[in-house]
Design an enzyme around this catalytic site. Structure first.
Site, PDB file in Angstrom:
ATOM      1  N   CYS A 115      30.133  48.371  27.531  1.00  0.00           N
ATOM      2  CA  CYS A 115      29.551  47.020  27.476  1.00  0.00           C
ATOM      3  C   CYS A 115      28.027  47.023  27.605  1.00  0.00           C
ATOM      4  CB  CYS A 115      30.159  46.133  28.554  1.00  0.00           C
ATOM      5  SG  CYS A 115      31.916  45.858  28.301  1.00  0.00           S
ATOM      6  N   HIS A 252      25.071  39.932  29.057  1.00  0.00           N
ATOM      7  CA  HIS A 252      26.384  40.379  28.589  1.00  0.00           C
ATOM      8  C   HIS A 252      27.402  39.312  28.968  1.00  0.00           C
ATOM      9  CE1 HIS A 252      29.911  42.594  27.783  1.00  0.00           C
ATOM     10  NE2 HIS A 252      30.208  42.842  29.047  1.00  0.00           N
ATOM     11  N   ASN A 282      34.671  38.588  25.830  1.00  0.00           N
ATOM     12  CA  ASN A 282      33.846  39.779  26.061  1.00  0.00           C
ATOM     13  C   ASN A 282      33.962  40.691  24.826  1.00  0.00           C
ATOM     14  OD1 ASN A 282      32.727  42.197  26.873  1.00  0.00           O
ATOM     15  ND2 ASN A 282      33.734  42.235  28.878  1.00  0.00           N
TER      16      ASN A 282
HETATM   17  O1  UT7 Z   1      32.406  43.911  30.460  1.00  0.00           O
HETATM   18  C1  UT7 Z   1      32.596  44.846  31.464  1.00  0.00           C
HETATM   19  C2  UT7 Z   1      32.575  44.223  32.740  1.00  0.00           C
HETATM   20  N1  UT7 Z   1      33.818  43.534  33.018  1.00  0.00           N
HETATM   21  C3  UT7 Z   1      33.778  42.539  33.841  1.00  0.00           C
HETATM   22  O2  UT7 Z   1      32.704  42.179  34.239  1.00  0.00           O
HETATM   23  C4  UT7 Z   1      35.045  41.914  34.320  1.00  0.00           C
HETATM   24  C5  UT7 Z   1      34.884  41.619  35.771  1.00  0.00           C
HETATM   25  N2  UT7 Z   1      36.017  40.986  36.407  1.00  0.00           N
HETATM   26  C6  UT7 Z   1      36.409  39.720  36.148  1.00  0.00           C
HETATM   27  O3  UT7 Z   1      35.873  39.063  35.291  1.00  0.00           O
HETATM   28  C7  UT7 Z   1      37.506  39.131  37.001  1.00  0.00           C
HETATM   29  O4  UT7 Z   1      37.758  39.973  38.095  1.00  0.00           O
HETATM   30  C8  UT7 Z   1      38.812  38.884  36.226  1.00  0.00           C
HETATM   31  C9  UT7 Z   1      38.627  37.722  35.274  1.00  0.00           C
HETATM   32  C10 UT7 Z   1      39.230  40.136  35.486  1.00  0.00           C
HETATM   33  C11 UT7 Z   1      39.941  38.490  37.208  1.00  0.00           C
HETATM   34  O5  UT7 Z   1      39.557  37.364  37.968  1.00  0.00           O
HETATM   35  P1  UT7 Z   1      39.782  37.385  39.555  1.00  0.00           P
HETATM   36  O6  UT7 Z   1      39.397  36.046  40.045  1.00  0.00           O
HETATM   37  O7  UT7 Z   1      39.050  38.579  40.087  1.00  0.00           O
HETATM   38  O8  UT7 Z   1      41.346  37.514  39.670  1.00  0.00           O
HETATM   39  P2  UT7 Z   1      42.219  38.681  40.312  1.00  0.00           P
HETATM   40  O9  UT7 Z   1      42.167  39.917  39.488  1.00  0.00           O
HETATM   41  O10 UT7 Z   1      41.868  38.789  41.755  1.00  0.00           O
HETATM   42  O11 UT7 Z   1      43.670  38.088  40.176  1.00  0.00           O
HETATM   43  C12 UT7 Z   1      44.057  36.866  40.861  1.00  0.00           C
HETATM   44  C13 UT7 Z   1      45.496  36.546  40.508  1.00  0.00           C
HETATM   45  C14 UT7 Z   1      46.428  37.734  40.653  1.00  0.00           C
HETATM   46  O12 UT7 Z   1      47.646  37.246  41.152  1.00  0.00           O
HETATM   47  P3  UT7 Z   1      48.016  37.407  42.719  1.00  0.00           P
HETATM   48  O13 UT7 Z   1      47.971  38.881  42.989  1.00  0.00           O
HETATM   49  O14 UT7 Z   1      46.935  36.650  43.449  1.00  0.00           O
HETATM   50  O15 UT7 Z   1      49.366  36.788  42.802  1.00  0.00           O
HETATM   51  C15 UT7 Z   1      46.643  38.199  39.230  1.00  0.00           C
HETATM   52  O16 UT7 Z   1      47.906  38.831  39.056  1.00  0.00           O
HETATM   53  O17 UT7 Z   1      45.592  36.144  39.122  1.00  0.00           O
HETATM   54  C16 UT7 Z   1      46.599  36.919  38.472  1.00  0.00           C
HETATM   55  N3  UT7 Z   1      46.220  37.085  37.067  1.00  0.00           N
HETATM   56  C17 UT7 Z   1      46.515  36.179  36.125  1.00  0.00           C
HETATM   57  N4  UT7 Z   1      47.181  35.019  36.168  1.00  0.00           N
HETATM   58  C18 UT7 Z   1      47.289  34.338  35.014  1.00  0.00           C
HETATM   59  C19 UT7 Z   1      45.503  38.099  36.510  1.00  0.00           C
HETATM   60  N5  UT7 Z   1      45.347  37.867  35.196  1.00  0.00           N
HETATM   61  C20 UT7 Z   1      45.966  36.691  34.937  1.00  0.00           C
HETATM   62  C21 UT7 Z   1      46.132  35.933  33.773  1.00  0.00           C
HETATM   63  N6  UT7 Z   1      46.799  34.755  33.842  1.00  0.00           N
HETATM   64  N7  UT7 Z   1      45.619  36.313  32.573  1.00  0.00           N
END
Ligand code: UT7
Length: 325
Positions: A115, A252, A282
């Site tokens: 990225c 980005h 992204n």
């Molecule tokens: O380009 C390279 C750099 N990449 C990035 O910068 C990405 C950085 N990270 C992020 O943007 C975020 O961490 C994400 C968007 C990937 C995830 O958001 P988050 O607020 O950190 O969520 P999380 O991973 O902590 O997940 C929260 C909950 C989980 O459920 P539980 O364990 O709380 O029950 C996940 O299983 O959301 C769940 N979850 C989803 N639910 C519905 C994860 N993906 C999804 C989904 N739909 N697509």
């Protein structure tokens, strides 16, 4: 005193025709439009057609940038492509694009920093123009990340899209001051300790397969905000500027929450941030030049504006550049 600087004299981009909405994804995965919008700001993404490759996207963006600059491929002597999704393991996508543009002269090569790739490519091209080796460069970020995704994994499948962006850089004599046009400063970093937080679980040298993207999202998020704030400060200082001098942050586009948190760290108001993540998701190395081209074409970016470009990605890699329009 006269200094050579790399000035952006044209921008271009290309997005594949097929658009995939959050609802389209929710029809096949356990996710929802509401979750994706709230956690990421993403509403839709473009997906390359079957038989449409990274080099096709990159060549289209390059033609677009050449048109904007009023130049043809014969005027270019350097092509640097940032990509993590080459058509084939080799040759470099840059040489495929070189051929598609009808060029048989000059030099073309890829850089890989996922990225952050566009910041790496820009920095390398800038160095080669400033040292006098080349006169005009195409710097391209092009990706088909849809081909790296595990479409069963809701945590990653909803985050990425395909696209390409390009700039034409020209070496020009400038004064050497911070009011100059062009790339005023850039800084790159990497730290391989974190290469298990965002990676692809395959490759030609290990599994012999392409593999799928894997990410520990929450940890990447945490590192992104800290690293981006730090490198943005570093690059502004190197250019002799402060956050108050920034007209546009062209970041980005990984997650709207990261964009907002990064802007807050610099005390930049949200209306100074170019946002395309809602429409493009992204697109990895393509995201910064796609956002740049969007804001150039809609008239937001004007001569004299100070742009701050930044990105962070797998490796980890991260970087920033201060560019005067
Ligand atoms: O380009 C390279 C750099 N990449 C990035 O910068 C990405 C950085 N990270 C992020 O943007 C975020 O961490 C994400 C968007 C990937 C995830 O958001 P988050 O607020 O950190 O969520 P999380 O991973 O902590 O997940 C929260 C909950 C989980 O459920 P539980 O364990 O709380 O029950 C996940 O299983 O959301 C769940 N979850 C989803 N639910 C519905 C994860 N993906 C999804 C989904 N739909 N697509």
């Amino acid at each position: 005193m006269s200094t050579r600087r790399s000035v952006i004299i044209g921008t271009g981009s290309y997005l594949p025709q097929t658009v995939l909405s959050n609802d389209d994804l929710a029809a096949r995965l356990d996710t929802s439009d509401a979750w994706i919008v709230e956690r990421t700001g993403i509403r839709r993404r473009h997906i390359a057609a079957q038989g449409e490759f990274t080099s096709d996207l990159g060549a289209a963006a390059a033609r677009n940038a050449l048109d904007a600059a009023g130049l043809s491929a014969s005027d270019i002597d350097l092509i640097v492509v940032a990509t993590a999704t080459p058509d084939q393991t080799f040759p470099a996508v840059a040489t495929v694009i070189q051929h598609k543009l009808g060029m048989t002269h000059g030099v073309a090569f890829d850089v890989g920093a996922v990225c952050s790739g566009f910041l790496y490519a820009l920095t390398v091209a800038d160095a080669l123009l400033v040292n006098g080796a080349y006169a005009r460069a195409l710097v391209i970020g092009a990706e088909t990340f849809s081909r790296l995704l595990d479409w069963e994994d809701r945590a990653t499948a909803v985050l990425f899209g395909d696209g390409a962006g390009a700039v034409v850089l020209e070496a020009q004599a400038q004064t050497g001051g911070s009011a100059d046009r062009g790339v005023l400063a850039s800084r790159l970093h990497s730290d391989g300790r974190y290469n298990d937080l965002l990676y692809v679980d395959g490759g030609p040298g290990s599994t012999g397969t392409t593999g799928h993207l894997r990410m520990k999202g929450r940890e990447v998020f945490r590192h992104a905000v800290v690293n981006l704030a730090s490198v943005m400060g570093e690059v502004l200082e190197a250019a002799g500027l402060t956050p108050a001098d920034v007209t546009w942050l062209v970041p980005h586009q990984a997650n709207l929450r990261i964009l907002e948190a990064t802007a807050r760290k610099l005390d930049l108001s949200p209306d100074k941030v170019v946002v395309t993540v809602d429409r493009h998701a992204n697109t990895s190395a393509a995201s910064v030049p796609l956002a740049l081209d969007t804001a150039v074409r809609d008239g937001r970016i004007q001569p004299g504006d100070l742009l701050l470009l930044e990105a962070m990605g797998g490796g980890f890699t991260w970087g920033a550049a201060a560019v005067r329009w």
